[in-house]
Design a protein around this motif. Structure first.
Motif, mmCIF file in Angstrom:
data_model
loop_
_atom_site.group_PDB
_atom_site.id
_atom_site.type_symbol
_atom_site.label_atom_id
_atom_site.label_comp_id
_atom_site.label_asym_id
_atom_site.label_seq_id
_atom_site.Cartn_x
_atom_site.Cartn_y
_atom_site.Cartn_z
ATOM 1 N N LEU A 123 5.045 -0.950 9.837
ATOM 2 C CA LEU A 123 4.563 -2.237 9.331
ATOM 3 C C LEU A 123 5.090 -3.364 10.205
ATOM 4 O O LEU A 123 6.017 -3.181 10.994
ATOM 5 C CB LEU A 123 5.035 -2.432 7.885
ATOM 6 N N THR A 124 4.487 -4.539 10.080
ATOM 7 C CA THR A 124 4.964 -5.684 10.846
ATOM 8 C C THR A 124 6.240 -6.229 10.218
ATOM 9 O O THR A 124 6.471 -6.094 9.010
ATOM 10 C CB THR A 124 3.910 -6.801 10.888
ATOM 11 N N GLU A 126 6.920 -9.323 9.716
ATOM 12 C CA GLU A 126 6.555 -10.377 8.769
ATOM 13 C C GLU A 126 6.234 -9.785 7.401
ATOM 14 O O GLU A 126 6.645 -10.326 6.362
ATOM 15 C CB GLU A 126 5.362 -11.182 9.301
ATOM 16 N N TYR A 127 5.500 -8.670 7.397
ATOM 17 C CA TYR A 127 5.127 -8.030 6.133
ATOM 18 C C TYR A 127 6.374 -7.502 5.422
ATOM 19 O O TYR A 127 6.548 -7.702 4.215
ATOM 20 C CB TYR A 127 4.152 -6.892 6.400
ATOM 21 N N VAL A 146 -0.269 -8.228 -3.660
ATOM 22 C CA VAL A 146 -0.221 -7.935 -2.226
ATOM 23 C C VAL A 146 -0.620 -6.490 -1.972
ATOM 24 O O VAL A 146 -1.416 -6.176 -1.075
ATOM 25 C CB VAL A 146 1.193 -8.211 -1.666
ATOM 26 N N PHE A 153 -0.011 -11.352 2.136
ATOM 27 C CA PHE A 153 1.432 -11.407 1.864
ATOM 28 C C PHE A 153 1.998 -12.787 2.176
ATOM 29 O O PHE A 153 2.928 -13.260 1.518
ATOM 30 C CB PHE A 153 2.181 -10.317 2.651
ATOM 31 N N SER A 154 1.414 -13.479 3.156
ATOM 32 C CA SER A 154 1.922 -14.802 3.508
ATOM 33 C C SER A 154 1.692 -15.791 2.368
ATOM 34 O O SER A 154 2.542 -16.651 2.082
ATOM 35 C CB SER A 154 1.242 -15.304 4.782
#
Length: 287
Positions: A123-124, A126-127, A146, A153-154
């Motif tokens: 996963l990233t 950020e996530y 989400v 997610f942001s």
């Protein structure tokens, strides 16, 4: 360590290509966490082994070009092997994605950094950061949204970090950034209202406990698996008959000089190797 070419899959099943690739990638990155299970079958040139559990892991090792796989060797007759394989397939349940998200929080508690978790899960960063923050703030409702793809997610993180009076501003900001439009915007507004009225946490629903796996259910699963295999065999037989028809038609056409001349003029004088071999066998059977 058992040689791969010594193992026979007694109850093969077709698996999702994407899911299988995830198994391959996982084993390639962190190794095999659980050995396969086999039983020894003594024959000339053996020993050979029948697979009891672990077809996906076995095929992943083959895909990775390995020659041997770690295995637990147990004593069982063919019937017991088949039943054990069916039970494993019946008992295999896809974990809810929300549980996997909470596993990310568990990894953070065990000392893994966001970068480590992102690398291990694919996963990233950020996530992963957003999921951890939502878990830390007790935002079960947003986390479920989400997981289901209801909101990005942001956006969920922005709502979670905002004060109650600023939540509408967060929605407006998401709209202006083209993150929430149409149905997703309406769903997000309903979610925000539910969060305001009912709280951040989801109520524990009184779902009935899953039924115990019974003998009848096992027999039914076995019957369904058998029916699927019979259908697969019928389809394979139909495809084989069509191929035989095509090969015979090509053999007869190629006996026509005019047809061969036409193929040569069109630059189609060669045939696929497999078709040539089949035609050669047909020629041998039609002296």
């Amino acid at each position: 360590m058992i040689p791969l070419d010594k193992i026979t899959v007694v109850n093969p099943r077709i698996r999702n290509k994407r899911g299988f690739q995830e198994i391959v990638d996982n084993i390639a990155q962190i190794g095999l966490k659980r050995p396969i299970t086999v039983t020894r079958r003594t024959e000339a040139g053996g020993p050979y082994y029948d697979l009891v559990c672990g077809q996906g892991r076995l095929e992943a090792y083959r895909a990775l070009g390995q020659n041997e796989v770690p295995a637990l060797v147990v004593s069982a007759d063919p019937e017991d092997c088949l039943v054990a394989s069916l039970v494993e397939n019946c008992a295999r349940r896809k974990r809810p994605a929300i549980d996997l998200l909470y596993d990310i929080g568990g990894m953070k508690q065990r000392g893994y950094s966001v970068a480590d978790i992102a690398r291990k899960t694919g996963l990233t960063s950020e996530y992963v950061h957003a999921v951890i923050r939502l878990i830390e703030k007790g935002e079960q409702r947003l986390l479920r949204a989400v997981e289901s793809g209801q909101i990005p997610f942001s956006v969920a993180l922005e709502i979670a970090e905002a004060e109650d009076q600023d939540v509408q501003a967060a929605l407006q900001n998401a709209y202006e950034k083209n993150l929430l439009r149409g149905r997703k915007l309406l769903a997000a507004k309903r979610l925000v209202e539910q969060r305001r009225v009912q709280g951040k946490r989801l109520k524990v629903s009184s779902h009935p406990q899953p039924r115990q796996l019974s003998t009848a259910a096992l027999v039914r699963a076995y019957q369904e698996d058998t029916d699927r295999k019979r259908l697969l065999i019928r389809r394979a037989q139909a495809a084989r008959n069509r191929l035989i028809f095509i090969a015979e038609a090509m053999r007869r056409l190629l006996e026509d000089d005019a047809f061969r001349t036409l193929l040569a003029k069109e630059g189609l004088a060669t045939l696929p190797k497999n078709l040539v071999r089949r035609l050669d066998r047909l020629e041998a059977s039609h002296p």
